[in-house]
Design a protein around this motif. Structure first.
Motif, PDB file in Angstrom:
ATOM      1  N   ALA A 245      -6.435  -4.420 -20.312  1.00 41.32           N
ATOM      2  CA  ALA A 245      -6.993  -5.669 -20.699  1.00 41.32           C
ATOM      3  C   ALA A 245      -5.689  -6.676 -20.455  1.00 41.32           C
ATOM      4  O   ALA A 245      -4.851  -6.259 -20.084  1.00 41.32           O
ATOM      5  N   VAL A 246      -5.850  -8.078 -20.705  1.00 42.94           N
ATOM      6  CA  VAL A 246      -4.786  -9.122 -20.323  1.00 42.94           C
ATOM      7  C   VAL A 246      -4.058  -9.005 -21.574  1.00 42.94           C
ATOM      8  O   VAL A 246      -2.832  -9.660 -21.187  1.00 42.94           O
ATOM      9  N   ASP A 247      -4.150  -8.640 -22.719  1.00 36.15           N
ATOM     10  CA  ASP A 247      -3.256  -8.914 -23.880  1.00 36.15           C
ATOM     11  C   ASP A 247      -2.082  -8.033 -23.609  1.00 36.15           C
ATOM     12  O   ASP A 247      -1.875  -7.019 -22.939  1.00 36.15           O
ATOM     13  N   PRO A 248      -0.872  -8.612 -24.276  1.00 33.02           N
ATOM     14  CA  PRO A 248       0.444  -8.011 -23.872  1.00 33.02           C
ATOM     15  C   PRO A 248       0.756  -6.449 -24.339  1.00 33.02           C
ATOM     16  O   PRO A 248       1.137  -5.894 -23.770  1.00 33.02           O
ATOM     17  N   ALA A 249      -0.129  -6.372 -25.502  1.00 31.86           N
ATOM     18  CA  ALA A 249      -0.011  -4.694 -25.908  1.00 31.86           C
ATOM     19  C   ALA A 249      -0.760  -3.787 -24.997  1.00 31.86           C
ATOM     20  O   ALA A 249      -0.083  -2.818 -24.679  1.00 31.86           O
ATOM     21  N   ALA A 250      -2.042  -4.257 -24.173  1.00 30.45           N
ATOM     22  CA  ALA A 250      -2.466  -3.427 -23.441  1.00 30.45           C
ATOM     23  C   ALA A 250      -1.693  -3.151 -22.272  1.00 30.45           C
ATOM     24  O   ALA A 250      -1.542  -1.995 -21.521  1.00 30.45           O
TER      25      ALA A 250
END
Length: 243
Positions: free
Chosen positions: A141-146
């Motif tokens: 995904a685009v989120d930083p954690a992913a």
């Protein structure tokens, strides 16, 4: 020439299994012979996304241990000619990388593509798939954690020649705003972008109904899967045609 493709991610919830089923289905619909191997040992669910729930009686450990020939263990999707599944065993006991690599090489004699749906993380299924892969698709995904978790997975795969990034489950209304984020995602992961797939509730509905997505719709994630399939075949297709 056949290709063994490992599909992996750094964390769960990225839609990796749905993407594996979707892209493999599209390649079969385009006339290729495709085997999907569920590498999520003990937690297999690729059969649901392929519409093959409870059809697979033998798993890849049966082939590894010579209890069943490969082509007898692999189950064909009845409505998508050329699409097959080899499911995962219930436990990791006795699964050797060398022998799994032999099974994958045998599969490449019969199939144009062998898709290995690797579990998130760096466990047994990941290591087996890594040992047999010619090419890797990292799903994030685009989120930083992913992205951070995807980068960790990439660090374990740097010795493989062909690595690609797919950004999955992107909100269609945000795609224009996310172009910069996607560029940053590519830089963060250090991989070329193979595709961008929108968030699509039809994916969940199709899996719940036990039907491959491409048999239910031509919108949303389905054309994105088709574009990725075409790129794997060497065709030039625009990356960001999400509306």
């Amino acid at each position: 020439m056949s290709t063994a493709v490992m599909v992996t991610s750094g964390k769960g919830g990225t839609g990796k299994t749905s993407l594996t089923a979707g892209v493999a289905s599209c390649l079969a619909a385009l006339g290729k012979k495709v085997l999907c191997i569920d590498m999520d040992i003990g937690l297999r669910n690729l059969d649901l996304a392929l519409g093959l729930s409870d059809r697979a009686l033998m798993d890849f450990s049966d082939v590894m241990d010579y209890r069943c020939p490969l082509m007898s263990a692999a189950v064909e999707q009845p409505e998508i000619k050329g699409l097959y599944l080899l499911t995962a065993p219930l436990g990791p006991e006795g699964l050797e990388e060398r022998r799994f690599r032999e099974v994958a090489e045998e599969a490449e004699e019969f199939f144009d593509f062998v898709f290995m749906d690797s579990p998130a993380g760096l466990g047994t299924g990941f290591q087996l798939a890594r040992a047999a892969a010619d090419r890797v698709i990292v799903v994030s995904a685009v989120d930083p954690a992913a992205l951070r978790d995807a980068q960790r997975a990439v660090s374990e795969l740097r010795d493989l020649a062909q690595l690609h990034l797919v950004i999955n489950r992107v909100q269609p209304k945000l795609i224009a705003r996310l172009r910069t984020s996607i560029d940053q995602a590519m830089d963060t992961a250090g991989l070329p972008l193979l595709g961008v797939v929108p968030e699509d509730p039809a994916v969940t509905l199709a899996t719940a109904a036990g039907v491959p997505l491409i048999l239910t719709t031509y919108k949303g994630a389905a054309p994105a899967y088709l574009n990725i399939a075409k790129r794997l075949l060497g065709q030039r297709v625009p990356l960001l045609r999400i509306r």
